[in-house]
Design an enzyme around this catalytic site. Structure first.
Site, PDB file in Angstrom:
ATOM      1  N   LYS A  53       0.836  -1.204   0.000  1.00  0.00           N
ATOM      2  CA  LYS A  53       0.000   0.000   0.000  1.00  0.00           C
ATOM      3  C   LYS A  53       0.874   1.259   0.000  1.00  0.00           C
ATOM      4  CE  LYS A  53      -3.760  -2.499   2.202  1.00  0.00           C
ATOM      5  NZ  LYS A  53      -4.507  -2.825   3.434  1.00  0.00           N
ATOM      6  N   GLN A  97      -4.462  -1.559   9.706  1.00  0.00           N
ATOM      7  CA  GLN A  97      -4.383  -2.895   9.112  1.00  0.00           C
ATOM      8  C   GLN A  97      -4.923  -3.941  10.097  1.00  0.00           C
ATOM      9  OE1 GLN A  97      -3.317  -3.510   5.866  1.00  0.00           O
ATOM     10  NE2 GLN A  97      -4.078  -5.560   6.265  1.00  0.00           N
ATOM     11  N   ASP A 120     -10.825   2.603   4.224  1.00  0.00           N
ATOM     12  CA  ASP A 120     -11.218   1.197   4.127  1.00  0.00           C
ATOM     13  C   ASP A 120     -12.740   1.055   4.098  1.00  0.00           C
ATOM     14  OD1 ASP A 120      -8.954  -0.383   3.858  1.00  0.00           O
ATOM     15  OD2 ASP A 120      -8.491  -0.295   6.006  1.00  0.00           O
TER      16      ASP A 120
END
Ligand code: NAD
Length: 318
Positions: A53, A97, A120
């Site tokens: 990412k 994460q 997200d």
């Protein structure tokens, strides 16, 4: 007849190229989008995901930082890290994460992320926006699947879609996105009875269950489009020999590396499906591309920037 293979790597690259142009425009207006990735502890898979990412950000010229609190962090201390990122004006995008260590209350942490920076799409505000089909940040993998379908010219409206998997991250949001595009949607899960028969009703079959090669040809209506979201690592030579019996190149690669990535869909489905996403090189590359899309979208909205001068095809699924 063998299925048409839907190339996610190519489509991911197209999206990144379109974004590059949009980022250039933002930078000319004095705005550099910024993403912060919070990586707790030392889970090897999470480390790889976060590294990819950050690389994608660097490749596109975005500002990025990686925060790496120890695996022993408390919920309160992690909430403080997120709070600090929420307050920093140059950070437009925050991702935490997952999975988080056991002692951390994941729900509280996700709830603490500013919904405007929640790239997200996990915050209940964004989940609510998705359910109500209102603008908001959408989870990256399901958004990537929609993008892949749109750019591959696959019709959704009026077709029967069967999603296998009901997780908050993939299955459920994917089903909602398909519904909003007027598919007739069925969601299957671990308690569904006679799964192959339900799956065979699908014009669009989407597997997101995390079970290697579970979806065999008897799950698939001839000519159906099959989207394989699963990513599973196999290490067992007997399994590899069985799965890759008709695919000498893949078997050879397995022998060389000692492991292979396979999806939830059995390779033999290629003989029945009309179109199919491969693993690797299918949905995977779309996930990071959509994270970049969300970062640019969050930046534009937070900083009051106008719509892009060169709108991409992305508008089609937003
Ligand atoms: P999860 O474990 O949270 O959810 C799995 C779902 O599958 C559950 O809803 C469960 O009910 C269903 N399921 C499990 N076994 C089943 C069975 N035998 N029959 C029917 N349903 C069954 O997983 P997730 O986070 O949704 O991820 C699913 C897969 O997608 C995993 O392989 C994951 O690695 C992959 N994934 C890929 C990407 C990507 O970028 N391509 C992103 C996220 C997840």
């Amino acid at each position: 007849m063998a299925a048409h293979i839907l190339n996610g790597t190519e489509i991911g690259q197209q999206i990144r190229d379109e974004l590059r142009q949009q980022i250039q425009e933002l930078k000319q207006a004095g705005v550099t989008p910024g993403l912060a990735a919070v990586l707790v502890g030392d889970n090897p898979a999470s480390q790889i995901y976060v590294r990819n990412k950050i690389r994608a950000c660097e490749d596109l010229g975005l500002y990025s930082e990686r925060l790496t609190p120890p695996a022993t962090i408390t919920t309160d201390d992690l909430l403080a890290v997120v709070g600090e990122l929420n307050r920093r004006p140059q950070i437009d995008a925050i991702l935490v994460q997952l999975p988080l260590p056991r002692q951390v209350d994941t729900r509280r942490v996700l709830l603490a992320v500013d919904p405007a920076k929640d790239v997200d799409g996990f915050h209940p505000m964004n989940v609510g926006a998705l359910v109500a089909n209102r603008p908001g940040l959408r989870p990256c993998t399901p958004a990537g699947v929609m993008e892949l379908l749109a750019r591959s010219g696959i019709e959704i409206k009026g077709r029967r879609a069967v999603v296998i998997g009901r997780s908050d991250i993939v299955g459920k949001p994917l089903a909602l996105l398909l519904l909003h595009q007027h598919a007739t949607v069925t969601i299957c899960h671990s308690r569904t009875q006679d799964l192959p028969a339900v799956a065979r009703t699908a014009d669009l079959l989407l597997a997101a269950m995390g079970r290697a090669a579970f979806v065999t040809p008897d799950f698939v209506q001839p000519g159906a489009t099959v989207i394989d979201v699963g990513i599973n690592r196999i290490n067992d030579p007997a399994t590899a020999e069985q799965l890759f019996a008709g695919y000498p190149q893949r078997l050879e690669e397995f022998r060389r590396k000692g492991s292979a990535l396979v999806g939830d869909v059995h390779p033999d489905v290629a003989e029945v499906a009309g179109a199919l996403t491969p693993v690797p090189g299918g949905v995977g590359p779309l996930t990071i591309a959509m994270l970049m899309v969300n970062t640019v979208q969050a930046t534009r909205q937070r900083r009051g920037q106008p719509a892009p001068a060169h709108p991409s095809k992305l508008a089609a699924v937003r």
